[in-house]
Design a protein around this motif. Structure first.
Motif, PDB file in Angstrom:
ATOM      1  N   ALA A   1       0.526  -1.408   0.062  1.00 14.84           N
ATOM      2  CA  ALA A   1       0.025   0.131   0.343  1.00 14.84           C
ATOM      3  C   ALA A   1       0.657   0.921   0.342  1.00 14.84           C
ATOM      4  CB  ALA A   1      -0.998  -0.050   1.484  1.00 14.84           C
ATOM      5  N   PRO A   2       1.866   1.542   0.459  1.00 15.05           N
ATOM      6  CA  PRO A   2       2.794   2.131   0.544  1.00 15.05           C
ATOM      7  C   PRO A   2       3.635   2.672  -0.448  1.00 15.05           C
ATOM      8  CG  PRO A   2       2.749   1.664   2.876  1.00 15.05           C
ATOM      9  CD  PRO A   2       2.801   0.315   2.370  1.00 15.05           C
ATOM     10  N   VAL A   3       3.160   2.012  -1.168  1.00  9.53           N
ATOM     11  CA  VAL A   3       4.325   2.372  -3.131  1.00  9.53           C
ATOM     12  C   VAL A   3       3.591   2.337  -3.523  1.00  9.53           C
ATOM     13  CG1 VAL A   3       5.713   0.451  -4.609  1.00  9.53           C
ATOM     14  CG2 VAL A   3       6.132   0.585  -2.400  1.00  9.53           C
ATOM     15  N   PHE A   4       2.407   1.951  -3.702  1.00  9.22           N
ATOM     16  CA  PHE A   4       1.075   2.317  -4.463  1.00  9.22           C
ATOM     17  C   PHE A   4       0.809   3.870  -3.943  1.00  9.22           C
ATOM     18  CE2 PHE A   4      -0.933  -2.128  -4.272  1.00  9.22           C
ATOM     19  CZ  PHE A   4       0.451  -2.412  -4.919  1.00  9.22           C
ATOM     20  N   LYS A   5       0.481   4.396  -2.993  1.00  6.82           N
ATOM     21  CA  LYS A   5       0.671   5.109  -2.753  1.00  6.82           C
ATOM     22  C   LYS A   5       1.111   6.646  -3.556  1.00  6.82           C
ATOM     23  CE  LYS A   5      -2.001   5.002   1.655  1.00  6.82           C
ATOM     24  NZ  LYS A   5      -2.123   5.635   3.249  1.00  6.82           N
ATOM     25  N   LEU A   6       2.598   5.940  -3.960  1.00  2.87           N
ATOM     26  CA  LEU A   6       3.360   7.418  -4.394  1.00  2.87           C
ATOM     27  C   LEU A   6       3.292   6.535  -5.655  1.00  2.87           C
ATOM     28  CD1 LEU A   6       6.717   5.220  -2.781  1.00  2.87           C
ATOM     29  CD2 LEU A   6       5.755   7.832  -2.401  1.00  2.87           C
ATOM     30  N   TYR A   7       2.499   6.304  -6.658  1.00  3.86           N
ATOM     31  CA  TYR A   7       1.996   6.236  -7.975  1.00  3.86           C
ATOM     32  C   TYR A   7       0.598   5.525  -8.520  1.00  3.86           C
ATOM     33  CZ  TYR A   7       6.652   4.874  -7.360  1.00  3.86           C
ATOM     34  OH  TYR A   7       8.679   5.120  -7.686  1.00  3.86           O
ATOM     35  N   PRO A   8      -0.062   6.792  -7.460  1.00  5.28           N
ATOM     36  CA  PRO A   8      -1.505   6.675  -7.860  1.00  5.28           C
ATOM     37  C   PRO A   8      -2.304   6.885  -9.240  1.00  5.28           C
ATOM     38  CG  PRO A   8      -1.175   8.744  -7.717  1.00  5.28           C
ATOM     39  CD  PRO A   8       1.047   8.332  -7.679  1.00  5.28           C
ATOM     40  N   ARG A   9      -1.524   7.316 -10.131  1.00  8.45           N
ATOM     41  CA  ARG A   9      -1.967   7.161 -11.623  1.00  8.45           C
ATOM     42  C   ARG A   9      -1.851   5.557 -12.078  1.00  8.45           C
ATOM     43  NH1 ARG A   9       0.198  11.511 -15.431  1.00  8.45           N
ATOM     44  NH2 ARG A   9      -1.750  10.453 -16.676  1.00  8.45           N
ATOM     45  N   ALA A  10      -1.041   4.358 -11.331  1.00  9.35           N
ATOM     46  CA  ALA A  10      -0.498   3.261 -12.105  1.00  9.35           C
ATOM     47  C   ALA A  10      -1.869   2.168 -11.356  1.00  9.35           C
ATOM     48  CB  ALA A  10       0.560   2.702 -11.598  1.00  9.35           C
ATOM     49  N   ARG A  11      -1.899   1.617 -12.694  1.00 10.34           N
ATOM     50  CA  ARG A  11      -2.953   0.413 -13.005  1.00 10.34           C
ATOM     51  C   ARG A  11      -2.557  -0.344 -12.019  1.00 10.34           C
ATOM     52  NH1 ARG A  11      -4.388   3.152 -17.709  1.00 10.34           N
ATOM     53  NH2 ARG A  11      -2.231   1.558 -18.268  1.00 10.34           N
ATOM     54  N   LEU A  12      -3.109  -1.282 -10.728  1.00 18.35           N
ATOM     55  CA  LEU A  12      -2.673  -2.274  -9.684  1.00 18.35           C
ATOM     56  C   LEU A  12      -3.730  -3.800 -10.342  1.00 18.35           C
ATOM     57  CD1 LEU A  12      -3.623  -0.437  -6.850  1.00 18.35           C
ATOM     58  CD2 LEU A  12      -1.310  -0.110  -7.852  1.00 18.35           C
ATOM     59  N   TYR A  13      -2.882  -4.987  -9.933  1.00 16.50           N
ATOM     60  CA  TYR A  13      -2.943  -6.405 -10.537  1.00 16.50           C
ATOM     61  C   TYR A  13      -2.112  -7.199  -8.808  1.00 16.50           C
ATOM     62  CZ  TYR A  13      -3.732  -4.373 -14.562  1.00 16.50           C
ATOM     63  OH  TYR A  13      -4.523  -3.635 -15.954  1.00 16.50           O
ATOM     64  N   LYS A  14      -3.366  -7.912  -8.884  1.00 14.85           N
ATOM     65  CA  LYS A  14      -2.199  -9.210  -7.709  1.00 14.85           C
ATOM     66  C   LYS A  14      -2.013 -10.249  -8.879  1.00 14.85           C
ATOM     67  CE  LYS A  14      -5.056  -8.535  -4.432  1.00 14.85           C
ATOM     68  NZ  LYS A  14      -6.006  -9.133  -2.579  1.00 14.85           N
ATOM     69  N   ASP A  15      -1.904 -10.525 -10.476  1.00 15.08           N
ATOM     70  CA  ASP A  15      -2.377 -11.961 -11.252  1.00 15.08           C
ATOM     71  C   ASP A  15      -0.739 -11.260 -12.572  1.00 15.08           C
ATOM     72  OD1 ASP A  15      -1.799 -13.679 -13.030  1.00 15.08           O
ATOM     73  OD2 ASP A  15      -3.494 -14.823 -12.360  1.00 15.08           O
ATOM     74  N   PHE A  16       0.180 -11.762 -12.590  1.00 17.06           N
ATOM     75  CA  PHE A  16       0.959 -10.924 -14.117  1.00 17.06           C
ATOM     76  C   PHE A  16      -0.139 -11.067 -14.829  1.00 17.06           C
ATOM     77  CE2 PHE A  16       2.491 -14.813 -12.934  1.00 17.06           C
ATOM     78  CZ  PHE A  16       2.831 -15.238 -14.344  1.00 17.06           C
ATOM     79  N   ARG A  17      -0.811 -12.374 -14.742  1.00 15.24           N
ATOM     80  CA  ARG A  17      -1.252 -12.926 -16.488  1.00 15.24           C
ATOM     81  C   ARG A  17      -2.188 -11.401 -16.648  1.00 15.24           C
ATOM     82  NH1 ARG A  17      -2.584 -18.763 -13.904  1.00 15.24           N
ATOM     83  NH2 ARG A  17      -2.828 -17.428 -12.062  1.00 15.24           N
ATOM     84  N   GLN A  18      -3.058 -11.341 -15.010  1.00 18.58           N
ATOM     85  CA  GLN A  18      -3.981 -10.936 -16.392  1.00 18.58           C
ATOM     86  C   GLN A  18      -3.436  -8.834 -16.267  1.00 18.58           C
ATOM     87  OE1 GLN A  18      -7.025  -9.895 -12.582  1.00 18.58           O
ATOM     88  NE2 GLN A  18      -7.481 -11.536 -12.767  1.00 18.58           N
ATOM     89  N   MET A  19      -2.346  -8.888 -15.725  1.00 17.42           N
ATOM     90  CA  MET A  19      -2.306  -7.390 -16.152  1.00 17.42           C
ATOM     91  C   MET A  19      -1.162  -7.611 -17.354  1.00 17.42           C
ATOM     92  SD  MET A  19       2.013  -5.396 -14.242  1.00 17.42           S
ATOM     93  CE  MET A  19       2.922  -6.503 -15.166  1.00 17.42           C
ATOM     94  N   PHE A  20      -0.252  -8.435 -17.895  1.00 13.27           N
ATOM     95  CA  PHE A  20       0.306  -8.643 -19.726  1.00 13.27           C
ATOM     96  C   PHE A  20      -1.448  -8.867 -19.910  1.00 13.27           C
ATOM     97  CE2 PHE A  20       4.035 -11.530 -18.217  1.00 13.27           C
ATOM     98  CZ  PHE A  20       4.675 -10.265 -17.465  1.00 13.27           C
ATOM     99  N   ASP A  21      -2.445  -9.106 -19.876  1.00 14.48           N
ATOM    100  CA  ASP A  21      -3.573  -9.427 -21.136  1.00 14.48           C
ATOM    101  C   ASP A  21      -3.846  -7.699 -21.028  1.00 14.48           C
ATOM    102  OD1 ASP A  21      -3.126 -12.437 -21.471  1.00 14.48           O
ATOM    103  OD2 ASP A  21      -4.481 -12.374 -19.794  1.00 14.48           O
ATOM    104  N   LYS A  22      -4.160  -6.756 -19.938  1.00 14.05           N
ATOM    105  CA  LYS A  22      -4.683  -5.956 -20.241  1.00 14.05           C
ATOM    106  C   LYS A  22      -3.982  -4.691 -20.238  1.00 14.05           C
ATOM    107  CE  LYS A  22      -7.996  -7.276 -16.834  1.00 14.05           C
ATOM    108  NZ  LYS A  22      -8.861  -6.420 -15.699  1.00 14.05           N
ATOM    109  N   GLU A  23      -2.829  -4.759 -20.015  1.00  9.55           N
ATOM    110  CA  GLU A  23      -1.313  -3.716 -20.187  1.00  9.55           C
ATOM    111  C   GLU A  23      -0.183  -3.797 -21.090  1.00  9.55           C
ATOM    112  OE1 GLU A  23      -2.001  -1.353 -18.452  1.00  9.55           O
ATOM    113  OE2 GLU A  23      -3.703  -1.905 -16.885  1.00  9.55           O
TER     114      GLU A  23
END
Length: 212
Positions: free
Chosen positions: A78-100
């Motif tokens: 969470a502290p890291v995510f707050k530093l990059y508020p415009r970044a889209r967040l994922y738990k599964d890298f496969r979903q990230m690859f599919d969408k991004e």
């Protein structure tokens, strides 16, 4: 209309167009100020594993565009995510690859070691630049697959091996190889990490530890 008149007409039209566009063509630094970097000049970066050392890797690229972050433990990150508020967040890298896949240029890999080669190969297959935590592979077979993929690609790849070239590391290597401190029979070490697995520096000295 003769050829001269036609040429003059063309030139005058070009002059008029140039005059009309002139106010729109200004130096980049005038628009953004000194040191301004246009969004089109920035690398779009995605990262996998950002709660530990990956946080440092991403921070080193904070002047670029961080578009996607992936980690299993969103509470820890969470502290890291707050530093990059415009970044889209994922738990599964496969979903990230599919969408991004079309939205990023470079991939940072900072997961546990056994995932490194698989994610590097996936990134190379998508033609992405790669920065990977060490070790990039765990086995010789993985190393051969990664080497073949890198040689076949036209992207930039780098493993995080910067510590090996520091002055303390080279001095330690020299002491060991030269035999200046004699044969090494036993070694004790500790390391501070971003995770609870890190071992704190011992509070007792060698004499105290030996007396126990």
């Amino acid at each position: 209309m003769n050829s001269n008149e036609s040429t003059k007409g063309a030139v005058s039209r070009r002059a008029a167009v140039a005059a009309g566009l002139a106010p729109l063509v200004v130096a980049r630094h005038v628009l953004g100020g000194a040191g301004f970097q246009a969004p089109s000049d920035k690398l779009r970066i995605a990262a996998i594993g950002v709660g530990g050392v990956g946080a440092d890797y991403v921070a080193g690229c904070r002047s670029e565009e961080i578009v996607a972050l992936c980690d299993l433990d969103h509470e820890f990150c969470a502290p890291v995510f707050k530093l990059y508020p415009r970044a889209r967040l994922y738990k599964d890298f496969r979903q990230m690859f599919d969408k991004e896949q079309k939205n990023f240029d470079a991939l940072i890999v900072a997961t546990p070691d056994h995932w490194h080669s698989h994610l590097v190969l996936a990134g190379l297959a998508m033609n992405k630049h790669i920065y990977c935590a060490k070790p990039m592979t765990r086995t010789i077979a993985e190393a051969r697959r990664v080497k073949a993929a890198v040689l076949a690609s036209k992207v930039t790849t780098k493993a995080s091996l910067q510590d090996s070239c520091t002055s303390p590391a080279r001095a330690t290597t020299e002491l060991l190889l030269s035999g200046a401190i004699g044969p090494i029979r036993e070694a004790h070490f500790w390391t501070g990490t971003h995770s609870p697995s890190g071992l704190d520096r011992p509070k007792e000295g060698p004499d105290t530890a030996r007396g126990k």
